[in-house]
Design a protein around this motif. Structure first.
Motif, short mmCIF file in Angstrom:
data_model
loop_
_atom_site.label_atom_id
_atom_site.label_comp_id
_atom_site.label_asym_id
_atom_site.label_seq_id
_atom_site.Cartn_x
_atom_site.Cartn_y
_atom_site.Cartn_z
N ALA A 181 -62.91 20.94 -15.22
CA ALA A 181 -61.62 20.28 -15.34
C ALA A 181 -60.58 21.27 -15.84
N ALA A 182 -60.96 22.07 -16.85
CA ALA A 182 -60.03 23.07 -17.40
C ALA A 182 -59.65 24.08 -16.32
N ALA A 183 -60.65 24.51 -15.54
CA ALA A 183 -60.39 25.48 -14.49
C ALA A 183 -59.44 24.89 -13.45
N SER A 184 -59.64 23.61 -13.13
CA SER A 184 -58.79 22.98 -12.12
C SER A 184 -57.36 22.87 -12.60
N MET A 185 -57.17 22.95 -13.94
CA MET A 185 -55.81 22.90 -14.47
C MET A 185 -55.27 24.31 -14.67
N GLY A 186 -56.01 25.28 -14.16
CA GLY A 186 -55.50 26.64 -14.14
C GLY A 186 -55.83 27.49 -15.35
N ALA A 187 -56.83 27.07 -16.16
CA ALA A 187 -57.18 27.87 -17.33
C ALA A 187 -58.05 29.06 -16.91
N SER A 188 -57.77 30.21 -17.49
CA SER A 188 -58.55 31.40 -17.16
C SER A 188 -59.90 31.31 -17.87
N PRO A 189 -60.87 32.12 -17.45
CA PRO A 189 -62.18 32.08 -18.12
C PRO A 189 -62.07 32.27 -19.63
N TRP A 190 -61.23 33.20 -20.08
CA TRP A 190 -61.08 33.42 -21.53
C TRP A 190 -60.52 32.19 -22.20
N SER A 191 -59.50 31.65 -21.59
CA SER A 191 -58.87 30.51 -22.24
C SER A 191 -59.80 29.31 -22.20
N ARG A 192 -60.63 29.21 -21.13
CA ARG A 192 -61.63 28.12 -21.10
C ARG A 192 -62.61 28.27 -22.24
N PHE A 193 -63.03 29.53 -22.49
CA PHE A 193 -64.01 29.76 -23.55
C PHE A 193 -63.45 29.40 -24.92
N PHE A 194 -62.23 29.89 -25.19
CA PHE A 194 -61.69 29.69 -26.53
C PHE A 194 -61.08 28.31 -26.74
N ARG A 195 -60.62 27.69 -25.65
CA ARG A 195 -59.95 26.40 -25.83
C ARG A 195 -60.85 25.21 -25.55
N VAL A 196 -61.96 25.43 -24.85
CA VAL A 196 -62.86 24.31 -24.56
C VAL A 196 -64.23 24.52 -25.22
N THR A 197 -64.88 25.64 -24.86
CA THR A 197 -66.24 25.84 -25.34
C THR A 197 -66.31 25.94 -26.87
N VAL A 198 -65.49 26.83 -27.44
CA VAL A 198 -65.58 27.06 -28.88
C VAL A 198 -65.29 25.79 -29.70
N PRO A 199 -64.19 25.07 -29.39
CA PRO A 199 -63.97 23.84 -30.17
C PRO A 199 -65.11 22.84 -30.06
N LEU A 200 -65.74 22.78 -28.88
CA LEU A 200 -66.82 21.80 -28.73
C LEU A 200 -68.09 22.26 -29.44
N LEU A 201 -68.23 23.56 -29.61
CA LEU A 201 -69.42 24.07 -30.32
C LEU A 201 -69.21 24.01 -31.83
N ARG A 202 -67.99 23.71 -32.24
CA ARG A 202 -67.66 23.78 -33.65
C ARG A 202 -68.62 23.04 -34.57
N PRO A 203 -68.97 21.78 -34.27
CA PRO A 203 -69.90 21.10 -35.19
C PRO A 203 -71.20 21.88 -35.36
N ALA A 204 -71.71 22.42 -34.27
CA ALA A 204 -72.96 23.19 -34.36
C ALA A 204 -72.74 24.43 -35.21
#
Lengths: 553, 376
Positions: A181-204
């Motif tokens: 979904a993030a990619a379809s909105m034009g997010a680059s791989p870096w921005s996908r990692f820092f804006r989607v993956t990292v926040p979602l991994l935060r609890p862990a």
């Protein structure tokens, strides 16, 4: 609530009464020793801050406090640096043997601390395999495995597993369509990692950091063996205790306890802001990076062997008879003589016997108290339920050294009317210490198991005429058993290999395996020490591979 | 007068003035209910109406704040659920996940000898058409089969009363019809007194000998399905049971005292209704006429009937089709009434009509309408 029918109609609630009784017992067992220690840090009679003043005046105390914090923070950083990439590699990478290696990579956590430290000593120490090998190659170098870096090496080795397990399980539940979904909105791989993956991994990440921080804060074996002059609070307390500086021991204990509680409170605050977005419906598609390459596979296997080297070292050394290995790079003689000695000599067998019975008694009691406590806490809820839950979980946050000193303080006088008994030096004291340290493990797994039971299932049993006792025995217990066994297994293995509380509370007759390992090492009986270590290691690994990962995740 | 009062004994099960609150919310506000021996009573109501709470109070899983429960005249209000001897089928089935199908059904038979127990379990499995599946685990059978295991388990100890909490709601719609018929035939065959909780009218009507409609913690009406459909006593029942239209109406009692003259506001024509079609405590003031879609007809003559004759014609009103959909044997046509009448009516028509079509809605029969005076 599936309650009601059990509540008697005249205001007396047997569940609340049982809950209150349990609360009093837990307060006595878990909270009272800490309070007594806090009280007596201000002097036995009256109230004086004299010893706190002494503490504040001494540079070495401040140094130990600072080093404790430094070790804890660095352990978190290094463990994260190792554990997080490994989690990504094993969850997203492609190579041969991922299933087997994925389990093996988590094994260091199953190594009792003292055993791991001993293995590192034999492997990387000043007369370890690595240096011997290098010398055999003609290099004339030497080093000492000591100080901050030695401690951090061991900590990283055993604690990265928390980051690995937490992040990996979080990744496994991760919904990749979020990234799409993030990619379809034009997010680059870096921005996908820092804006989607990292926040979602935060609890862990927060949970793993907290766990590593608290474990490192309480770590004793590594600083004790490798610290040398590099004192942290746990070793400082133990030294004061063994030197008979009773008052200073209490003040230091209070200081470390405060540090742990402050850390816990800060982390809790941090922990509350977090949320997981896991796949809601349908299957999570695993995104795998790259192809199964021979090079990648080889690299991962090398890594696995590196991680298993301490285990292999111990196994090898346990087969080396005393005084047969002097200057050679590899031991010349291998035999099972150490194991035979361990089994055939009563004095060698005694610590094994001691550890097994004390761990078994402690685990059995921890199962009973943990299960009963969780059940009561879930049934009555409210403040009383929360208080019981809190007391059951509290020992997790209290460093073993702190609790051992507290228990020794409380149980060193004979005042039954004040709830204090002269148990120091008796066979009672260690099982009690193990029990308290096991409570968080058994109660957490009992709680998890009980929460999974549909309350309607118990109502169904009642509607079929089953008494409360039969419902408990024929429905609740069988359903909690798998989860409870996992916690109990971990509790047993932890108690069996315990060093941190044992060293402060054992007496010669009740000496456990870990204390015997230490004295074998002092007597240069490395083969015997390694054989004890292998015993603990095998038991720990078996329990971990059978049940442990289920509760750890 | 009901048959129960004519006999010397008590009704099989009596619920008397039961009240229950959770925190400050009053879930049941004085419920009275009687169940005769051998009948199946359906408790029908929207979610939050208190029907499940009532069932759980009868089962013993909740305690009533006030009121009493009697079985054949003797109170069991204070008994623990395990000694009440009632069977229960749960919405989630609540099967024991660690036991086989056989052991689930045998759970309530602890008092029986082994051979007798096995025999009873086999006969129960046969009853629910699951013979031969006894050794299976619960996770090895389908949802429909689990539902029948739950039924067999509840029936096995031969309970005095069977309680069913939305027993079909966890099934796929395709499976539900079939399972419902199966459930009905099993319950008829066993002849057990049962109480069924459901929020689906179709289920209540097909399974229940009588249906009790609950709303807001009160019993609105108890009666046979036919009586509820034809003679709703409250606006809630008229609107909740089946489809119905309500039309604001002027009504006056004729001097004969046995008939009412009804004129829907803004409509042409009027209607005479017998006393038995009228419900209300005070019989004057604001009233609503309730008409089911199948008792309205549509004509394309939009002109009203002329002059003085209108007094003798049935009520009718002009409108425009706003929606039209085929629902099996007939079409439901929604008609927005033209001013000064208000509202949208649903009319059953043999075929769908194009949206925008001008039509006249006529109350075709005075037989099946209800006039309800609103409680002031």
């Amino acid at each position: 609530m599936s309650e009601a029918a059990g509540t008697s109609r005249n205001g007396f609630d047997p569940r609340r009464a049982a809950g209150l009784a349990l609360l009093v017992f837990l307060a006595w067992l878990v909270g009272y020793p800490l309070l007594i220690t806090l009280r007596e840090a201000f002097g036995l009679e009256g109230f004086s801050a004299e010893f706190f003043a002494q503490f504040a005046d001494r540079g070495d105390e401040w140094r130990a406090l600072w080093r404790t914090l430094l070790v804890a923070v660095c352990s978190v950083v290094f463990s994260a640096l190792v554990g997080i990439p490994l989690a990504f590699l094993f969850e997203r990478g492609r190579f041969f043997g991922r299933e087997v290696l994925g389990a093996l990579v988590a094994l260091p956590v199953a190594l009792p601390p003292l055993v791991g430290v001993m293995a590192f000593l034999f492997l990387y120490g000043e007369s370890g395999f690595v240096l011997r090998g290098l010398r055999a190659l003609g290099l004339d170098i030497s080093w000492q495995l000591q100080g901050l870096w030695a401690i951090l090496l061991v900590h990283t080795y055993s604690m990265y597993v928390y980051f690995y397990l937490f992040v990996r399980s979080s990744l496994a539940r991760f919904d990749d369509s979020l990234l799409e979904a993030a990619a379809s909105m034009g997010a680059s791989p870096w921005s996908r990692f820092f804006r989607v993956t990292v926040p979602l991994l935060r609890p862990a990440l927060v949970s793993a950091s907290l766990l590593v921080f608290m474990t490192a804060l309480a770590s004793f074996s590594a600083p004790y063996i490798f610290g040398g002059n590099y004192r942290v609070m746990t070793t400082q307390i133990t030294a004061s205790k063994l030197n008979g500086q009773v008052e200073m021991t209490r003040v230091e204990t209070v200081a470390l306890m405060s540090l742990a509680l402050i850390g816990l409170l800060l982390a809790r605050r941090f922990d509350q802001r977090g949320h997981t977005a896991v796949a809601q419906r349908g299957t999570t598609r695993r995104r795998e990076v790259g192809r199964k390459s021979v090079l990648g596979t080889a690299l991962v296997w090398c890594l696995a062997i590196f991680l298993l080297l301490p285990h292999l070292t111990l196994a090898l050394l346990s087969l080396v008879p005393a005084n047969t290995w002097t200057t050679e790079a590899v031991p010349p003689v291998l035999s099972s003589v150490n194991y035979l000695e361990l089994v055939s000599q009563p004095e060698r067998l005694r610590p094994v016997f001691n550890s097994v019975w004390m761990a078994a008694v402690a685990t059995a009691l921890a199962i009973a108290v943990g299960l009963f406590g969780s059940r009561i806490a879930l049934l009555i809820r409210g403040r009383l339920g929360q208080a019981i839950e809190g007391l059951l979980a509290l020992p997790w946050a209290i460093p073993g050294t702190v609790f051992a000193v507290a228990l020794a303080t409380m149980m060193s006088v004979d005042r039954p009317w004040a709830g204090r008994f002269l148990w120091v030096g008796t066979a009672w004291i260690l099982p009690v210490a193990y029990l308290v340290r096991s409570l968080p493990l058994t109660s957490r797994s009992a709680m998890a198991g009980l929460r999974q039971i549909d309350p309607k299932v118990e109502e169904a049993a009642a509607s079929l005429g089953a008494s409360k006792w039969r419902t408990l025995r024929a429905v609740v217990l069988p359903l909690v058993r798998p989860s409870l066994l996992a916690g109990a297994g971990l509790a047993f293995v932890t108690s069996l290999g315990d060093f941190v509380t044992s060293i402060l509370l054992y007496s010669f007759e009740t000496r456990p395996i870990s204390v015997e390992i230490l004295s074998s090492l002092r007597l240069q009986e490395t083969g015997i020490a390694a054989a004890y270590g292998v015993l603990l290691m095998v038991l720990g690994s078996v329990v971990f591979l059978l049940w442990g990962r289920r509760t750890a995740l | 007068m009901s048959a129960g009062e004519a006999e010397p004994g008590h009704p099989f099960l009596e619920v008397e003035r039961v009240e229950k609150s959770f925190d400050a919310v009053r879930v049941l506000q004085g419920v009275d209910l009687q169940v005769e021996r051998g009948e199946l009573l359906a408790l029908l109501g929207p979610s939050g109406s208190g029907k499940s709470t009532l069932l759980r109070i009868i089962a013993g899983f909740e305690t009533a704040d006030r009121g009493s429960l009697l079985l054949e005249g003797s109170s069991f209000t204070a008994l623990e659920p395990q000694v009440r001897g009632f069977g229960m089928v749960f919405q989630s089935y609540a099967l024991f996940p660690h036991l086989s199908v056989f052991d689930n059904v045998a759970f309530g038979l602890a008092g029986l000898a082994l051979a007798e127990r096995a025999e009873r379990v086999e006969s129960m499995l046969e009853l629910v058409q699951l013979s031969g599946l006894g050794a299976r685990g619960i996770d090895q059978i389908s949802g429909g089969q689990q539902q029948r295991v739950a039924l067999a388990r509840a029936l096995a100890p031969r309970p005095k009363l069977l309680l069913l909490d939305e027993p079909l709601s966890n099934l796929d719609p395709s499976l539900r019809d079939q399972t419902r018929r199966q459930l009905r035939s099993i319950l008829r065959a066993v002849g057990i007194t049962s109480i069924l909780v459901t929020h689906e009218q179709e289920e209540a009507f097909e399974l229940g000998d009588r249906v009790a409609v609950l709303d807001g913690g009160r019993i609105e009406q108890v009666g046979t399905p036919l009586a509820l459909y034809r003679e709703p006593e409250t606006a809630f029942v008229a609107g909740f049971v089946g489809r119905s239209n309500s039309v604001a109406t002027d009504a006056e009692q004729l001097s004969t005292k046995t008939e009412f003259l009804v004129r829907p506001i803004g409509w042409d024509g009027q209607l005479r209704l017998g006393r038995n079609a009228v419900v209300g405590s005070n019989m004057c003031g604001a009233a609503k006429l309730w008409v089911r879609p199948e008792h309205l007809t549509l004509t394309t003559e939009t002109e009203g009937p002329a002059g003085s004759e209108s007094e003798h014609r049935p009520p009718s009103c002009c409108g425009e089709v706003v929606e039209s959909r085929l629902v099996g044997p007939y079409a439901l046509v929604a008609v927005a009434l033209s001013s000064p009448a208000q509202g949208v009516l649903e009319v059953a028509n043999t075929e769908p009509l194009p949206v925008g079509c001008r039509v006249r809605v006529v109350v075709s029969s005075a037989e099946s309408v209800r006039l309800l005076f609103e409680v002031p």
